[in-house]
Scaffold this active site. Structure first.
Site, mmCIF file in Angstrom:
data_model
loop_
_atom_site.group_PDB
_atom_site.id
_atom_site.type_symbol
_atom_site.label_atom_id
_atom_site.label_comp_id
_atom_site.label_asym_id
_atom_site.label_seq_id
_atom_site.Cartn_x
_atom_site.Cartn_y
_atom_site.Cartn_z
ATOM 1 N N LYS A 7 0.662 -1.310 -0.016
ATOM 2 C CA LYS A 7 0.003 0.020 0.069
ATOM 3 C C LYS A 7 0.748 1.194 -0.037
ATOM 4 O O LYS A 7 0.320 2.366 0.136
ATOM 5 C CB LYS A 7 -0.981 0.002 1.214
ATOM 6 C CG LYS A 7 -0.117 0.046 2.346
ATOM 7 C CD LYS A 7 -1.204 -0.010 3.682
ATOM 8 C CE LYS A 7 -0.238 0.212 5.093
ATOM 9 N NZ LYS A 7 -1.217 0.376 6.229
ATOM 10 N N SER A 35 -9.791 2.077 -2.679
ATOM 11 C CA SER A 35 -9.281 3.431 -2.177
ATOM 12 C C SER A 35 -9.812 4.502 -3.042
ATOM 13 O O SER A 35 -10.260 4.263 -4.463
ATOM 14 C CB SER A 35 -7.727 3.693 -2.633
ATOM 15 O OG SER A 35 -7.022 4.780 -2.229
ATOM 16 N N TYR A 79 0.199 1.787 -7.361
ATOM 17 C CA TYR A 79 -0.451 1.334 -6.173
ATOM 18 C C TYR A 79 -2.080 1.424 -6.557
ATOM 19 O O TYR A 79 -3.043 0.447 -6.353
ATOM 20 C CB TYR A 79 -0.174 1.989 -4.929
ATOM 21 C CG TYR A 79 -1.276 1.834 -3.667
ATOM 22 C CD1 TYR A 79 -1.465 0.774 -3.168
ATOM 23 C CD2 TYR A 79 -2.079 3.153 -3.605
ATOM 24 C CE1 TYR A 79 -2.722 0.769 -2.125
ATOM 25 C CE2 TYR A 79 -3.303 3.092 -2.680
ATOM 26 C CZ TYR A 79 -3.424 1.931 -1.972
ATOM 27 O OH TYR A 79 -4.321 1.840 -0.935
ATOM 28 N N LYS A 90 -5.496 -1.140 -7.354
ATOM 29 C CA LYS A 90 -7.058 -0.694 -6.889
ATOM 30 C C LYS A 90 -7.991 -0.852 -8.284
ATOM 31 O O LYS A 90 -8.934 -1.483 -8.096
ATOM 32 C CB LYS A 90 -7.104 0.401 -5.883
ATOM 33 C CG LYS A 90 -6.172 0.096 -4.522
ATOM 34 C CD LYS A 90 -6.549 -0.925 -3.890
ATOM 35 C CE LYS A 90 -5.824 -1.045 -2.584
ATOM 36 N NZ LYS A 90 -6.030 -2.200 -1.807
HETATM 37 N N1 UFG Z 1 1.135 15.621 3.923
HETATM 38 C C1 UFG Z 1 2.281 16.695 4.526
HETATM 39 N N2 UFG Z 1 3.246 16.218 5.019
HETATM 40 C C2 UFG Z 1 3.453 14.885 5.255
HETATM 41 C C3 UFG Z 1 2.723 13.993 4.843
HETATM 42 C C4 UFG Z 1 1.326 14.491 4.112
HETATM 43 O O1 UFG Z 1 1.961 17.902 4.553
HETATM 44 O O2 UFG Z 1 4.578 14.598 5.917
HETATM 45 C C5 UFG Z 1 0.044 16.173 3.437
HETATM 46 C C6 UFG Z 1 -0.125 15.715 2.038
HETATM 47 O O3 UFG Z 1 0.465 16.713 1.126
HETATM 48 C C7 UFG Z 1 -1.783 15.684 1.859
HETATM 49 C C8 UFG Z 1 -2.098 15.396 3.399
HETATM 50 O O4 UFG Z 1 -1.082 15.509 4.023
HETATM 51 O O5 UFG Z 1 -2.338 16.993 1.777
HETATM 52 C C9 UFG Z 1 -2.447 13.912 3.297
HETATM 53 O O6 UFG Z 1 -1.312 13.091 2.951
HETATM 54 P P1 UFG Z 1 -1.292 11.421 3.115
HETATM 55 O O7 UFG Z 1 0.322 10.989 2.761
HETATM 56 O O8 UFG Z 1 -1.439 11.321 4.664
HETATM 57 O O9 UFG Z 1 -2.536 10.813 2.329
HETATM 58 P P2 UFG Z 1 -3.007 10.999 0.666
HETATM 59 O O10 UFG Z 1 -4.091 11.844 0.742
HETATM 60 O O11 UFG Z 1 -1.835 11.413 -0.005
HETATM 61 O O12 UFG Z 1 -2.986 9.513 0.392
HETATM 62 C C10 UFG Z 1 -3.992 8.783 1.159
HETATM 63 C C11 UFG Z 1 -3.275 7.222 1.130
HETATM 64 C C12 UFG Z 1 -3.344 6.567 -0.057
HETATM 65 C C13 UFG Z 1 -4.630 6.682 -0.840
HETATM 66 C C14 UFG Z 1 -5.204 8.218 -0.811
HETATM 67 C C15 UFG Z 1 -6.455 8.361 -1.651
HETATM 68 O O13 UFG Z 1 -2.145 7.191 1.542
HETATM 69 O O14 UFG Z 1 -3.002 5.054 0.003
HETATM 70 O O15 UFG Z 1 -5.120 8.806 0.323
HETATM 71 O O16 UFG Z 1 -7.498 8.556 -0.615
HETATM 72 F F1 UFG Z 1 -4.438 6.264 -2.284
#
Ligand code: UFG
Length: 333
Positions: A84, A124, A149, A153
């Site tokens: 994932k 997802s 990834y 899905k």
């Molecule tokens: N973010 C930061 N700093 C970090 C990590 C994340 O600013 O260190 C921000 C990202 O830019 C984003 C938000 O926090 O705006 C959320 O980021 P995440 O990485 O926690 O989650 P994502 O929305 O990017 O991705 C998640 C899952 C994926 C999935 C996706 C779709 O990790 O597996 O949601 O719903 F595909």
């Protein structure tokens, strides 16, 4: 009839096992511990006071899988097994396609052989790609995923649609998760990524517990209320309960292929998360604003109406709960 749970020791799998056991389902759980720990199995038993069969195995191992179907009366399968990590999937696409897509195919083919046709799939929200409208409804266009990834899905969703089209006695629920966070309120199970976390909440948790120095916020120039990215964070226990409701739906007479968003319908920014985390846990989260992360989207949240109307699904936990429970799990480890 038992429910076979693949990847039951993982983050979402373990919380779902707890909710299924609490709801009275009997389980057979498999996991190869490639991204989880054996102690989780004992913790699920401690939380629920219930027992279940467990097999340590790779779900691609067809002969072992067949043994499970022979030894147990399986009524339905919930598939959490799979890789994932978005970034890793770009580096190792073959591993991702083999593990996620071939794994699902081995599982589905074995189900077919043993006449088991109820299947709940962990999909997802990433299948929506760049959203054409917000909030996202289940009938929004899917495709143009930005990493292997997400494409696994998407492919598995398509495989499930083709299977259902070929044989309408299958009964399938595709659950599109938004951003699962938090942990069980016992503090015994939660998200425990190896190394430096990619996702926001586990990263913040490691900053809170001084394992990492500061959070990098990926951009503050998005077209959002404070410039940081907005997501639909859903408490993992609410998400787990969604699986119990999906299984109940599949137990009803009407057969079908059903697709549901599992989200709250509320969007929170990165800064909302940081501030709430600091407030409810009385900790400091030092941060710096850095470049946007490649592939990130400004705003992503669900319209959860369909899951509410058809499953009775309503996420009841608040952002405070999500932040508190995430920290409690980390503090107890
Ligand atoms: N973010 C930061 N700093 C970090 C990590 C994340 O600013 O260190 C921000 C990202 O830019 C984003 C938000 O926090 O705006 C959320 O980021 P995440 O990485 O926690 O989650 P994502 O929305 O990017 O991705 C998640 C899952 C994926 C999935 C996706 C779709 O990790 O597996 O949601 O719903 F595909």
């Amino acid at each position: 009839m038992k429910i076979l749970v693949t990847g039951g020791a993982g983050y979402i799998g373990s919380h779902t096992c707890v909710e299924l056991l609490n709801a009275g389902f009997e389980l057979v759980v498999i996991d190869d511990f490639s991204n989880s720990k054996p102690t989780v199995i004992e913790k699920i038993k401690t939380i629920t006071g219930k027992d279940f069969s467990f097999y340590e195995m790779d779900y691609l191992n067809r002969s072992l899988l067949e043994k499970i179907f022979k030894e147990n009366e399986i009524g339905a399968v919930i598939n959490f097994a799979g890789y994932k990590a978005v970034g890793e999937s770009v580096e190792k696409p073959i591993d991702y396609y083999i593990n996620n897509v071939s794994g699902a195919l081995v599982l589905l083919d074995t189900m077919k052989k043993y006449g088991v046709k109820k299947f709940v799939f962990s999909s997802s929200a990433t299948v929506y790609g760049e959203p054409k409208k917000i909030p996202l409804t289940e009938d929004c266009h899917v495709g143009e995923t930005t990493n292997p990834y997400g494409t696994t899905k998407l492919f598995i969703e398509q495989i499930l649609k083709d299977i259902y089209r070929s044989d309408s006695t299958w009964d399938i629920a595709i659950l599109r998760y938004f951003n699962p966070v938090g942990a069980h309120e016992s503090g015994l199970i939660g998200e425990d990524p190896e190394g430096i976390p990619n996702n926001l909440m586990p990263y913040i948790t490691k900053v809170a517990s001084h394992e990492l120095e500061k959070l990098s916020i990926f951009g503050n120039d998005y077209d959002t209320k404070d410039g940081t990215g907005v997501r639909d964070y859903i408490h993992v226990v609410d998400l787990a309960k969604g699986h119990v409701l999906a299984l109940n739906k599949l137990d009803k007479e009407e057969k079908g292929l059903f697709v549901y968003n599992l989200g709250t319908g509320k969007g929170y920014s990165v800064l909302d998360i940081v501030k709430t985390y600091e407030k409810v846990n009385n900790v400091e989260i030092p941060y710096q604003i850095t470049e946007r992360r490649k592939g990130d989207i400004a705003i992503y949240y669900a319209d959860p109406t369909k899951a509410k109307e058809e499953l009775g699904f309503v996420a009841s936990k608040t952002l405070d709960d999500m932040c508190q429970d995430a920290y409690r799990f980390a503090s107890k480890k």
